[in-house]
Design a protein around this motif. Structure first.
Motif, PDB file in Angstrom:
ATOM      1  N   GLN A  67     -14.827 -58.872  35.087  1.00 51.46           N
ATOM      2  CA  GLN A  67     -13.536 -58.573  34.341  1.00 51.46           C
ATOM      3  C   GLN A  67     -12.828 -58.262  36.008  1.00 51.46           C
ATOM      4  OE1 GLN A  67     -11.613 -59.699  32.154  1.00 51.46           O
ATOM      5  NE2 GLN A  67     -13.768 -60.009  30.874  1.00 51.46           N
ATOM      6  N   SER A  68     -12.957 -57.128  36.527  1.00 50.45           N
ATOM      7  CA  SER A  68     -12.264 -56.461  38.066  1.00 50.45           C
ATOM      8  C   SER A  68     -12.770 -57.605  39.094  1.00 50.45           C
ATOM      9  CB  SER A  68     -13.521 -55.417  38.051  1.00 50.45           C
ATOM     10  OG  SER A  68     -14.609 -55.176  38.635  1.00 50.45           O
ATOM     11  N   ARG A 108     -20.976 -48.187  48.367  1.00 47.24           N
ATOM     12  CA  ARG A 108     -22.444 -47.705  48.242  1.00 47.24           C
ATOM     13  C   ARG A 108     -21.801 -47.820  47.096  1.00 47.24           C
ATOM     14  NH1 ARG A 108     -22.772 -49.472  52.325  1.00 47.24           N
ATOM     15  NH2 ARG A 108     -23.893 -48.686  53.970  1.00 47.24           N
ATOM     16  N   PRO A 109     -22.625 -48.863  46.708  1.00 45.25           N
ATOM     17  CA  PRO A 109     -23.226 -49.564  46.754  1.00 45.25           C
ATOM     18  C   PRO A 109     -22.687 -50.860  46.700  1.00 45.25           C
ATOM     19  CG  PRO A 109     -23.494 -50.092  43.967  1.00 45.25           C
ATOM     20  CD  PRO A 109     -22.844 -48.326  45.071  1.00 45.25           C
ATOM     21  N   GLN A 110     -23.637 -51.747  48.201  1.00 45.28           N
ATOM     22  CA  GLN A 110     -22.212 -52.922  48.795  1.00 45.28           C
ATOM     23  C   GLN A 110     -21.691 -53.691  47.861  1.00 45.28           C
ATOM     24  OE1 GLN A 110     -24.902 -53.890  52.110  1.00 45.28           O
ATOM     25  NE2 GLN A 110     -23.566 -53.015  53.935  1.00 45.28           N
ATOM     26  N   ARG A 111     -20.531 -53.904  47.832  1.00 45.91           N
ATOM     27  CA  ARG A 111     -20.322 -54.251  47.134  1.00 45.91           C
ATOM     28  C   ARG A 111     -19.572 -56.701  47.247  1.00 45.91           C
ATOM     29  NH1 ARG A 111     -18.520 -49.348  45.058  1.00 45.91           N
ATOM     30  NH2 ARG A 111     -19.347 -48.802  43.172  1.00 45.91           N
ATOM     31  N   VAL A 112     -19.143 -57.311  46.794  1.00 43.01           N
ATOM     32  CA  VAL A 112     -18.163 -58.598  46.957  1.00 43.01           C
ATOM     33  C   VAL A 112     -17.847 -59.012  45.426  1.00 43.01           C
ATOM     34  CG1 VAL A 112     -18.736 -60.726  46.574  1.00 43.01           C
ATOM     35  CG2 VAL A 112     -20.898 -59.895  47.121  1.00 43.01           C
ATOM     36  N   TYR A 113     -16.226 -58.462  46.064  1.00 43.64           N
ATOM     37  CA  TYR A 113     -14.937 -59.411  45.930  1.00 43.64           C
ATOM     38  C   TYR A 113     -14.455 -59.944  45.410  1.00 43.64           C
ATOM     39  CZ  TYR A 113     -14.518 -53.970  46.328  1.00 43.64           C
ATOM     40  OH  TYR A 113     -14.183 -52.461  46.073  1.00 43.64           O
ATOM     41  N   ARG A 116     -10.533 -65.272  42.286  1.00 41.86           N
ATOM     42  CA  ARG A 116     -10.413 -66.153  41.371  1.00 41.86           C
ATOM     43  C   ARG A 116      -9.359 -66.697  41.683  1.00 41.86           C
ATOM     44  NH1 ARG A 116     -12.167 -67.049  35.058  1.00 41.86           N
ATOM     45  NH2 ARG A 116     -13.138 -65.113  35.329  1.00 41.86           N
ATOM     46  N   PRO A 117      -9.367 -68.326  42.244  1.00 41.28           N
ATOM     47  CA  PRO A 117      -8.261 -69.706  42.744  1.00 41.28           C
ATOM     48  C   PRO A 117      -8.491 -70.448  41.246  1.00 41.28           C
ATOM     49  CG  PRO A 117     -10.531 -69.203  44.192  1.00 41.28           C
ATOM     50  CD  PRO A 117     -11.301 -69.037  43.109  1.00 41.28           C
ATOM     51  N   PRO A 118      -6.964 -70.255  41.111  1.00 39.21           N
ATOM     52  CA  PRO A 118      -6.647 -71.029  39.987  1.00 39.21           C
ATOM     53  C   PRO A 118      -7.217 -72.312  39.516  1.00 39.21           C
ATOM     54  CG  PRO A 118      -4.879 -70.975  41.974  1.00 39.21           C
ATOM     55  CD  PRO A 118      -6.002 -70.524  42.238  1.00 39.21           C
TER      56      PRO A 118
END
Length: 189
Positions: A67-68, A108-113, A116-118
């Motif tokens: 969701q985030s 920490r922890p490392q993240r991927v953001y 969401r393209p349309p």
């Protein structure tokens, strides 16, 4: 979330010769066992610290879109994100471009953001392939981690018959725990 190893490291943090010298074993004695113990020691320390010592490729599967848009990566430090893809309702792959995600190496922890393209409709989850590793070769690893591998492998060698007696290793030996303590995922790598 499922993490699966795709490509293990091409070498281990220490050699069998180093472990053999530490154990004071004669040349050529129990080489296969020593190799397995070194590999096991590395894996135990990596799991304990949520740290990847030498380059390894991992495959992360998520059943649902977060969701985030944020996904925690429990393998660090991440060297690269090699592929990000989702799956449409019909099961077809939807490949993300590099503009659709951002790697945060400071958290920490490392993240991927993910953004969401349309044009992307994800219905069946996500997959991420990543490469992680603290050093590109064993000599680039901190000596404390390499020594922790030697000590843990030696401990496993000395206690190799305890499994037959029903003994399980419930925690790291004290010396190993002290050596790896600074590498626990509490701060910057």
């Amino acid at each position: 979330m499922v993490l699966r190893l795709i490509t293990p490291p091409v070498s281990e943090p220490v050699t069998t010769a180093l472990l053999r010298d530490f154990l004071r074993l004669p040349l050529g004695q129990e080489e296969d066992l020593l190799e397995r113990l070194i590999c096991t020691a590395r894996e135990v320390i990596e799991q304990h610290c949520n740290l990847v010592m030498l380059p390894q490729c991992w495959h992360l599967q998520l059943a649902n879109w977060p969701q985030s848009g944020r996904i925690a990566l429990y393998k660090a430090p991440v060297i690269s994100i090699d592929k990000v893809q989702g799956f449409a309702a019909d099961g077809s792959e939807v490949l993300f471009s590099k503009d659709d995600w951002r790697l945060d190496t400071e958290s920490r922890p490392q993240r991927v953001y993910l953004r969401r393209p349309p044009y992307i409709t994800i219905a069946r989850g996500l997959e991420i392939e990543l490469t992680a590793g603290l050093a590109s070769e064993p000599s680039g690893l901190p000596e404390t981690l390499r020594h922790a591998c030697v000590i843990l492998a030696a401990h496993l060698y000395d206690n190799r018959n305890s499994a037959e007696a029903g003994g399980l290793m419930s925690s790291l030996p004290d010396m190993v725990a002290q050596l790896v303590a600074p590498w626990l995922r509490r701060g910057r790598l």
